[in-house]
Design a protein around this motif. Sequence first.
Motif, short mmCIF file in Angstrom:
data_model
loop_
_atom_site.label_atom_id
_atom_site.label_comp_id
_atom_site.label_asym_id
_atom_site.label_seq_id
_atom_site.Cartn_x
_atom_site.Cartn_y
_atom_site.Cartn_z
N GLN A 1 0.90 -1.12 -0.26
CA GLN A 1 -0.09 -0.14 -0.05
C GLN A 1 0.88 1.18 -0.01
OE1 GLN A 1 -2.66 0.05 3.43
NE2 GLN A 1 -1.03 -0.80 4.75
N LYS A 2 0.38 2.10 -0.68
CA LYS A 2 1.17 3.45 -0.87
C LYS A 2 0.71 4.41 0.40
CE LYS A 2 1.47 5.62 -4.91
NZ LYS A 2 1.16 6.55 -6.13
N GLN A 3 1.57 5.11 1.02
CA GLN A 3 1.16 5.79 2.06
C GLN A 3 2.13 7.20 2.14
OE1 GLN A 3 0.55 4.13 5.96
NE2 GLN A 3 0.51 1.96 4.91
N ARG A 4 1.39 8.01 2.85
CA ARG A 4 2.11 9.33 3.04
C ARG A 4 2.96 9.25 4.50
NH1 ARG A 4 -2.01 14.10 2.37
NH2 ARG A 4 0.00 15.25 2.55
N PHE A 5 3.82 10.19 4.53
CA PHE A 5 4.67 10.17 5.59
C PHE A 5 3.98 9.87 7.05
CE2 PHE A 5 7.49 12.39 8.60
CZ PHE A 5 8.72 11.90 8.42
N ASN A 6 3.06 10.99 7.28
CA ASN A 6 2.32 10.89 8.42
C ASN A 6 1.70 9.34 8.82
OD1 ASN A 6 3.36 13.35 9.69
ND2 ASN A 6 1.58 14.44 8.65
N GLU A 7 1.06 8.88 7.77
CA GLU A 7 0.67 7.25 7.89
C GLU A 7 1.32 6.43 8.39
OE1 GLU A 7 -3.15 7.83 4.61
OE2 GLU A 7 -1.03 7.55 3.82
N ILE A 8 2.87 6.57 7.63
CA ILE A 8 3.87 5.61 7.80
C ILE A 8 4.39 5.81 9.19
CG2 ILE A 8 6.41 4.94 7.43
CD1 ILE A 8 5.61 5.85 4.48
N LYS A 9 4.25 7.22 9.75
CA LYS A 9 4.92 7.54 11.03
C LYS A 9 3.80 6.92 12.15
CE LYS A 9 6.52 11.44 13.73
NZ LYS A 9 6.10 10.96 15.06
N LYS A 10 2.64 7.08 12.03
CA LYS A 10 1.50 6.49 12.92
C LYS A 10 1.62 4.93 12.90
CE LYS A 10 -1.82 10.02 12.21
NZ LYS A 10 -3.03 10.24 11.37
N ASP B 1 18.57 2.79 -1.86
CA ASP B 1 18.44 1.35 -2.35
C ASP B 1 17.59 0.76 -3.19
OD1 ASP B 1 20.74 0.96 -0.52
OD2 ASP B 1 19.59 -0.10 1.04
N GLY B 2 16.61 1.50 -3.89
CA GLY B 2 15.65 1.06 -4.60
C GLY B 2 14.43 0.23 -4.02
N LEU B 3 14.39 0.11 -2.93
CA LEU B 3 13.30 -0.48 -2.07
C LEU B 3 11.95 0.26 -1.99
CD1 LEU B 3 15.57 -2.06 0.96
CD2 LEU B 3 14.77 -3.31 -1.30
N ILE B 4 11.89 1.59 -2.05
CA ILE B 4 10.87 2.34 -1.91
C ILE B 4 11.00 3.39 -3.07
CG2 ILE B 4 10.20 1.84 0.68
CD1 ILE B 4 11.04 4.94 0.87
N GLU B 5 9.67 3.75 -3.55
CA GLU B 5 9.85 5.18 -4.58
C GLU B 5 8.87 6.28 -3.92
OE1 GLU B 5 8.75 5.60 -9.08
OE2 GLU B 5 8.22 3.73 -8.37
N ARG B 6 9.16 7.24 -4.11
CA ARG B 6 8.83 8.54 -3.69
C ARG B 6 7.98 9.14 -4.58
NH1 ARG B 6 10.51 14.03 -3.03
NH2 ARG B 6 9.89 14.83 -0.99
N PHE B 7 6.76 9.52 -4.65
CA PHE B 7 5.72 10.22 -5.41
C PHE B 7 5.41 11.54 -4.69
CE2 PHE B 7 5.15 5.56 -6.01
CZ PHE B 7 5.25 5.35 -7.15
N LEU C 1 13.57 6.60 5.14
CA LEU C 1 13.02 6.67 4.03
C LEU C 1 13.72 6.96 2.72
CD1 LEU C 1 9.51 8.42 4.83
CD2 LEU C 1 9.92 5.76 4.02
N LYS C 2 14.78 8.00 3.09
CA LYS C 2 15.77 8.27 2.13
C LYS C 2 16.77 7.15 1.95
CE LYS C 2 16.04 13.30 2.57
NZ LYS C 2 16.49 14.40 3.08
N LEU C 3 17.18 6.45 2.77
CA LEU C 3 17.94 5.16 2.73
C LEU C 3 17.45 4.07 1.86
CD1 LEU C 3 19.76 5.29 6.13
CD2 LEU C 3 20.79 6.05 3.87
N SER D 1 4.13 10.85 -0.91
CA SER D 1 3.64 9.36 -0.81
C SER D 1 4.84 8.39 -1.28
CB SER D 1 2.27 8.87 -1.30
OG SER D 1 2.52 8.81 -2.72
N TYR D 2 4.73 7.20 -0.42
CA TYR D 2 5.73 6.22 -0.58
C TYR D 2 5.20 5.07 -1.06
CZ TYR D 2 8.88 9.83 1.45
OH TYR D 2 9.30 11.01 1.82
N GLU D 3 6.18 4.16 -1.58
CA GLU D 3 5.30 2.90 -1.93
C GLU D 3 6.62 2.03 -2.23
OE1 GLU D 3 1.98 1.22 -4.99
OE2 GLU D 3 3.29 2.69 -5.87
N LEU D 4 6.26 0.56 -1.89
CA LEU D 4 7.37 -0.25 -2.28
C LEU D 4 7.77 -0.61 -3.78
CD1 LEU D 4 6.80 -3.04 0.39
CD2 LEU D 4 8.48 -1.23 0.56
#
Length: 140
Positions: free
Chosen positions: A54-63, A83-89, A77-79, A99-102
């Motif tokens: 699931q794609k999530q926004r920063f605060n959703e991940i933080k929660k 490494d190419g494990l997540i993508e930032r949109f 998230l930057k690391l 938002s971020y997604e695997l």
Amino acid sequence: MNLMTAFHKRIFLGLGHMNVTSPPAPRDCRKVSDVFSRIGDRWSMQVILVLNNQKQRFNEIKKGVNGISQQMLARTLKLLERDGLIERFVLDASPPKVSYELTTLGLSLAEQVMALASWSLLNFETLSQNRERYDKTHEN
């Protein structure tokens, strides 16, 4: 067959595996160590679990990651992105929505992390009992 022997015979890579008939060469152990140090920190696996499918926004991940600070989440998230494990949109809005997604690679790791999390939950009581027993017999 002990654990290391089993490890030497089968190394899991993503969704598949390859058979290995001899122990990994020292240079391969360094590669494994490098990856383990990246994903085995305090927060990375938890972020990967929260983002699983699931794609999530920063605060959703933080929660979803109990106890992580805003600064540490941003760094993690930057690391993971590096490494190419997540993508930032970034959505073009005011203010911008991020938002971020695997990635596919991240999803293949998430499968392994989920297996480890399941094992952890299944064996938590046994591990706790073993620690307690050890501590009682090894008091200083």
